[in-house]
Design an enzyme around this catalytic site. Structure first.
Site, PDB file in Angstrom:
ATOM      1  N   GLY A 232       8.663  -1.902  -1.669  1.00  7.22           N
ATOM      2  CA  GLY A 232       9.333  -1.840  -0.466  1.00  7.22           C
ATOM      3  C   GLY A 232       8.743  -0.421   0.140  1.00  7.22           C
ATOM      4  O   GLY A 232       7.767   0.020   0.319  1.00  7.22           O
ATOM      5  N   SER A 233      10.033   0.238   0.844  1.00  5.93           N
ATOM      6  CA  SER A 233       9.782   1.460   1.623  1.00  5.93           C
ATOM      7  C   SER A 233       9.442   2.479   0.820  1.00  5.93           C
ATOM      8  O   SER A 233       9.701   2.567  -0.221  1.00  5.93           O
ATOM      9  CB  SER A 233      10.708   1.567   2.574  1.00  5.93           C
ATOM     10  OG  SER A 233      11.771   2.283   1.875  1.00  5.93           O
ATOM     11  N   LYS A 235      10.317   5.616   1.410  1.00  2.00           N
ATOM     12  CA  LYS A 235      11.730   6.284   1.511  1.00  2.00           C
ATOM     13  C   LYS A 235      12.257   5.928   0.052  1.00  2.00           C
ATOM     14  O   LYS A 235      12.687   6.718  -0.730  1.00  2.00           O
ATOM     15  CB  LYS A 235      12.567   6.102   2.623  1.00  2.00           C
ATOM     16  CG  LYS A 235      13.733   6.982   2.573  1.00  2.00           C
ATOM     17  CD  LYS A 235      14.633   6.723   3.634  1.00  2.00           C
ATOM     18  CE  LYS A 235      15.995   7.347   3.534  1.00  2.00           C
ATOM     19  NZ  LYS A 235      16.805   7.148   4.919  1.00  2.00           N
ATOM     20  N   VAL A 236      12.452   4.584  -0.051  1.00  2.00           N
ATOM     21  CA  VAL A 236      13.302   4.197  -1.403  1.00  2.00           C
ATOM     22  C   VAL A 236      12.211   4.337  -2.733  1.00  2.00           C
ATOM     23  O   VAL A 236      12.723   4.831  -3.554  1.00  2.00           O
ATOM     24  CB  VAL A 236      13.437   2.852  -1.150  1.00  2.00           C
ATOM     25  CG1 VAL A 236      14.313   2.216  -2.480  1.00  2.00           C
ATOM     26  CG2 VAL A 236      14.651   2.537  -0.123  1.00  2.00           C
ATOM     27  N   GLY A 237      10.982   4.076  -2.590  1.00  2.00           N
ATOM     28  CA  GLY A 237      10.019   4.381  -3.689  1.00  2.00           C
ATOM     29  C   GLY A 237      10.024   5.731  -3.946  1.00  2.00           C
ATOM     30  O   GLY A 237       9.928   5.983  -5.143  1.00  2.00           O
ATOM     31  N   GLU A 254       4.471  -0.158  -5.105  1.00  2.00           N
ATOM     32  CA  GLU A 254       3.854  -0.685  -3.894  1.00  2.00           C
ATOM     33  C   GLU A 254       4.583  -0.408  -2.618  1.00  2.00           C
ATOM     34  O   GLU A 254       5.465  -1.314  -2.363  1.00  2.00           O
ATOM     35  CB  GLU A 254       3.510  -2.237  -4.414  1.00  2.00           C
ATOM     36  CG  GLU A 254       2.858  -2.612  -5.459  1.00  2.00           C
ATOM     37  CD  GLU A 254       1.465  -2.115  -5.659  1.00  2.00           C
ATOM     38  OE1 GLU A 254       0.978  -1.952  -4.428  1.00  2.00           O
ATOM     39  OE2 GLU A 254       0.787  -1.955  -6.538  1.00  2.00           O
ATOM     40  N   CYS A 288       2.921  -4.962   4.867  1.00  2.48           N
ATOM     41  CA  CYS A 288       2.526  -3.742   4.499  1.00  2.48           C
ATOM     42  C   CYS A 288       1.157  -3.393   4.902  1.00  2.48           C
ATOM     43  O   CYS A 288       0.749  -2.271   5.099  1.00  2.48           O
ATOM     44  CB  CYS A 288       3.086  -3.405   2.967  1.00  2.48           C
ATOM     45  SG  CYS A 288       2.087  -4.597   1.856  1.00  2.48           S
TER      46      CYS A 288
END
Length: 486
Positions: A232-233, A235-237, A254, A288
């Site tokens: 995912g993003s 920011k969330v990662g 990833e 991505c």
């Protein structure tokens, strides 16, 4: 509408299909026409706990199962996907807004990764290592981590769920999968149904369809999973990594990218145009690895730009169920709005729109921008949509500097008549993957996939998947007697 959206609009926990017990529903919409596909009552914290406990209970017997028997499940899973390919394609088109081309691309890769998972069942190998102590035998065992939590994204949900779920199971683990809220069927229930029909024992794979507004960090904080695989993003990662570290878990991340496709002055321009247009606009640019930035040597910039713009203008935009459509809808209105705002801001900052696509609901037509100021925000962010940035450069040194001027480092490509020149260029880029005379969008079962900088931590595919979802255990045997000093 496919029966999948009625039959699979449920949680899958401990081998049972059931409704969630949350107080609200996730509504699954077709992003092209707004049709309501399914309504799914969300899973609660208690159901997340039940899913992890079920995986934990089932995992011990699964890990002890003969790997040849485990392999048979994945062989049947592959056959079922092949048999149901037409149905799965319809579901991808309806839930993701993916085109026929995109669905075929995703399913092809999914089958390739399943073929690798068939082999992974037999991959873990132990070692006997020498010891400086007489009579000691050091045995190094490769064992499953136990339970893996998988969080998959909305852009390639079938592939990217399978890419972690299948190898984790093949290596002897239990799994709990949380698909993205926008793709709960393709990324979650459909995966579970195929494995169920293939004979995977109940409890080993669980799917919880929920939202952080309901469960907070329960999915990643839970004490059972030892590894969280998140796509995912960034920011969330970052948050996932922080929570995992504080709970002594491993995280495979990833994340996003801001990849560049570079065209040197000696490149085959027509071929580079084809590679660049595909790398930017495949699946509406919601990839991505997509080439956000297309860098072109100034000496050939005019010719390249003319041909690039001409090809972009031929891309058919519209209904993804039409086999001729290349650009379907982005995933939701929020994504469409943010893309429009980013383009408007870039133009306000001084960029020139060579092509300015209109936005109608979730359909975002292709845009091509050039003359971007060096400090333009859009140059350094991930653009998850059909917006290309053309950036001229003077010489390789400047190209390297521009490519690296981003917090991301996932993929990239360079086009040149001299392959070794391309390899030398690639070595200077701070990225996990780079391709010479090709596009930026690639994933292969045996090659380590992952990024540098904000694009992630860890790698998947081949041996790196074994490293991610297993751990090593040292058991020593002393033949004879040790000497103890007291």
């Amino acid at each position: 509408m496919s029966s999948y959206f009625t039959d699979l609009a449920r949680q899958y926990i401990d081998g049972e299909w059931r409704q969630g017990t949350g107080s609200w529903d996730i509504i699954d919409f077709n992003p092209y026409n707004g049709e309501k596909l399914a309504s799914i009552t969300i899973a609660t914290v208690d159901e997340v706990d039940e899913a992890y406990r079920a995986a934990q209970r089932a995992q011990k017997a699964w890990a002890a199962t003969n790997p040849y028997a485990r392999r048979a499940v994945f062989e049947k899973t592959l056959r079922l996907i092949e048999e149901r390919e037409a149905e799965i394609t319809e579901v991808i088109i309806a839930e993701l807004g993916g085109t026929h081309l995109k669905a075929g691309f995703e399913l092809h890769l999914a089958k390739e990764f399943l073929r690798e998972s068939i082999q992974l069942s037999l991959r873990p190998e132990g070692k006997i290592l020498p010891s400086p102590i007489d009579g000691k035998e050091n045995r190094l065992y490769r064992v499953p981590v136990g339970v893996v939590g998988v969080i998959s994204p909305f852009n390639f949900p079938f592939l990217l769920s399978l890419k972690s779920v299948a190898p984790a199971l093949a290596l002897g683990n239990g799994v709990v999968l949380k698909p993205h809220q926008n793709t709960p069927i393709v990324g979650g229930s459909l995966v579970a149904k195929i494995f169920e029909d293939a004979g995977l024992p109940g409890g080993l794979l669980n799917v919880v369809i929920t939202d952080i507004a309901e469960i907070g960090d329960a999915f990643i904080e839970h004490p059972v999973p030892k590894v969280i695989s998140f796509t995912g993003s960034d920011k969330v990662g970052r948050h996932v990594a922080t929570v995992c570290a504080s709970h002594f878990k491993s995280a495979v991340l990833e994340l996003g990218g801001n990849s560049a496709l570079v065209v040197l002055e000696d490149a085959d321009i027509d071929y580079a145009v084809d590679a660049a247009v595909f790398s930017r606009y495949v699946h509406q640019g919601q990839v991505c690895m997509a080439a956000n930035r297309v860098l072109v040597d100034r000496s050939i910039a005019d010719e390249f730009t003319e041909k690039f713009v001409a090809k972009v203008k031929t891309l058919k935009v519209g209904d993804p169920s039409d086999p001729q459509t290349i650009i379907g809808p982005v995933i939701n209105s929020s994504q469409a709005d943010s893309l429009t705002s980013a383009v408007d801001q870039a133009i306000a900052e001084g960029a020139t729109a060579l092509v300015r696509g209109a936005t109608t609901d979730n359909l975002v037509e292709p845009t091509v921008l050039t003359d971007l100021p060096a400090d333009s925000a859009i140059l350094r962010q991930e653009i998850f949509g059909p917006v290309a940035l053309l950036v001229p450069f003077d010489g390789e040194e400047e190209a390297v500097r521009i490519v690296n001027d981003t917090p991301y480092g996932l993929s990239g490509a360079v086009h040149t008549a001299d392959v070794e020149r391309g390899v030398a260029f690639a070595k200077q880029i701070d990225t996990g993957m780079f391709h010479v005379n090709d596009g930026t969008v690639h994933d292969e079962p045996l090659v380590p996939f992952g990024g540098e900088k904000h694009s992630g931590i860890g790698r998947l595919n081949g041996e790196t998947t074994v490293d991610a979802f297993t751990t090593q255990k040292w058991i020593s045997v002393q033949h004879g007697r040790s000497f103890f000093p007291f």
